[in-house]
Motif scaffolding. Structure first.
Motif, PDB file in Angstrom:
ATOM      1  N   GLU A  20     -17.294   1.057  15.338  1.00 22.99           N
ATOM      2  CA  GLU A  20     -16.611  -0.304  14.856  1.00 22.99           C
ATOM      3  C   GLU A  20     -16.496  -0.036  13.380  1.00 22.99           C
ATOM      4  N   THR A  21     -17.199   0.738  12.461  1.00 21.50           N
ATOM      5  CA  THR A  21     -16.726   0.910  11.235  1.00 21.50           C
ATOM      6  C   THR A  21     -15.312   1.722  10.887  1.00 21.50           C
ATOM      7  N   PHE A  22     -15.288   2.499  11.932  1.00 22.80           N
ATOM      8  CA  PHE A  22     -13.938   3.016  11.646  1.00 22.80           C
ATOM      9  C   PHE A  22     -12.823   2.077  12.313  1.00 22.80           C
ATOM     10  N   TYR A  23     -12.885   1.431  13.397  1.00 23.45           N
ATOM     11  CA  TYR A  23     -11.963   0.384  14.015  1.00 23.45           C
ATOM     12  C   TYR A  23     -11.599  -0.567  13.018  1.00 23.45           C
ATOM     13  N   ASN A  24     -12.647  -1.116  12.163  1.00 28.36           N
ATOM     14  CA  ASN A  24     -12.257  -2.285  11.232  1.00 28.36           C
ATOM     15  C   ASN A  24     -11.539  -1.676  10.051  1.00 28.36           C
ATOM     16  N   ALA A  25     -11.782  -0.600   9.406  1.00 25.33           N
ATOM     17  CA  ALA A  25     -11.122   0.269   8.438  1.00 25.33           C
ATOM     18  C   ALA A  25      -9.734   0.395   8.854  1.00 25.33           C
ATOM     19  N   MET A  26      -9.604   1.100   9.976  1.00 23.62           N
ATOM     20  CA  MET A  26      -8.027   1.402  10.494  1.00 23.62           C
ATOM     21  C   MET A  26      -7.392   0.023  10.763  1.00 23.62           C
ATOM     22  N   LEU A  27      -7.912  -0.718  11.350  1.00 23.86           N
ATOM     23  CA  LEU A  27      -7.149  -2.158  11.647  1.00 23.86           C
ATOM     24  C   LEU A  27      -6.596  -2.751  10.439  1.00 23.86           C
ATOM     25  N   ALA A  28      -7.596  -2.632   9.389  1.00 15.67           N
ATOM     26  CA  ALA A  28      -6.822  -3.310   8.133  1.00 15.67           C
ATOM     27  C   ALA A  28      -5.817  -2.629   7.760  1.00 15.67           C
ATOM     28  N   LEU A  29      -5.720  -1.463   7.719  1.00 12.86           N
ATOM     29  CA  LEU A  29      -4.616  -0.560   7.294  1.00 12.86           C
ATOM     30  C   LEU A  29      -3.413   0.032   8.263  1.00 12.86           C
ATOM     31  N   ALA A  30      -3.786  -0.289   9.429  1.00 17.03           N
ATOM     32  CA  ALA A  30      -2.736   0.109  10.375  1.00 17.03           C
ATOM     33  C   ALA A  30      -1.438  -0.438  10.343  1.00 17.03           C
ATOM     34  N   PRO A  31      -1.101  -1.720   9.827  1.00 16.67           N
ATOM     35  CA  PRO A  31       0.248  -2.270   9.897  1.00 16.67           C
ATOM     36  C   PRO A  31       0.896  -1.272   8.543  1.00 16.67           C
ATOM     37  N   GLN A  32       0.224  -0.822   7.575  1.00 12.67           N
ATOM     38  CA  GLN A  32       0.970  -0.068   6.594  1.00 12.67           C
ATOM     39  C   GLN A  32       0.737   1.289   6.898  1.00 12.67           C
ATOM     40  N   ALA A  33       0.115   1.991   7.583  1.00 12.15           N
ATOM     41  CA  ALA A  33       0.291   3.105   8.249  1.00 12.15           C
ATOM     42  C   ALA A  33       1.476   3.062   9.209  1.00 12.15           C
ATOM     43  N   ILE A  34       1.630   2.017  10.157  1.00  9.70           N
ATOM     44  CA  ILE A  34       2.887   1.944  10.787  1.00  9.70           C
ATOM     45  C   ILE A  34       4.142   2.109  10.215  1.00  9.70           C
ATOM     46  N   ALA A  35       4.166   1.111   9.209  1.00 11.17           N
ATOM     47  CA  ALA A  35       5.200   1.134   8.286  1.00 11.17           C
ATOM     48  C   ALA A  35       5.698   2.372   7.467  1.00 11.17           C
TER      49      ALA A  35
END
Length: 114
Positions: free
Chosen positions: A41-56
């Motif tokens: 859950e900690t990883f999921y929340n951190a990644m989810l927050a930055l996923a749009p920027q990572a994809i971009a």
């Protein structure tokens, strides 16, 4: 960017690289299945927050050409898919009502990051 663990702007994800940034789909599944739910859950929340920027950041690049920090970022995005299964679908690290340990092996995966 040379020598960086992750591209600039993604430093918050560095604590997760050692565990979650792995090359193969089998390894990503095993990481999810063996991790405590709190860590997932900690990883999921951190990644989810930055996923749009990572994809971009990675958009328009060929996956086969990714190297170094960009490749590590892509591996974290792929691990997010596994973490999302645990958090959104199973609500636990492994699929419910399945034997554990098991001998399931993913024998065929995408050629890139498989």
């Amino acid at each position: 960017m040379s020598g960086a663990v992750l591209p600039a702007g993604f430093e918050a994800l560095e604590p997760f690289v050692g565990y979650w940034a792995v090359a193969g789909v089998q390894e990503r599944r095993e990481r999810r299945e063996n991790a405590p739910m709190e860590d997932i859950e900690t990883f999921y929340n951190a990644m989810l927050a930055l996923a749009p920027q990572a994809i971009a950041h990675l958009e328009g690049r060929q996956m086969v050409d990714l190297e170094g920090a960009d490749r590590t970022l892509m591996e974290l995005l792929l691990a997010l898919a596994h973490a999302s299964m645990a958090t959104e679908l199973h609500r636990q690290p492994r699929a419910p009502f399945t034997p554990w340990p098991h001998e399931v092996r993913l024998v065929e995966a995408p050629a890139i990051f498989g």
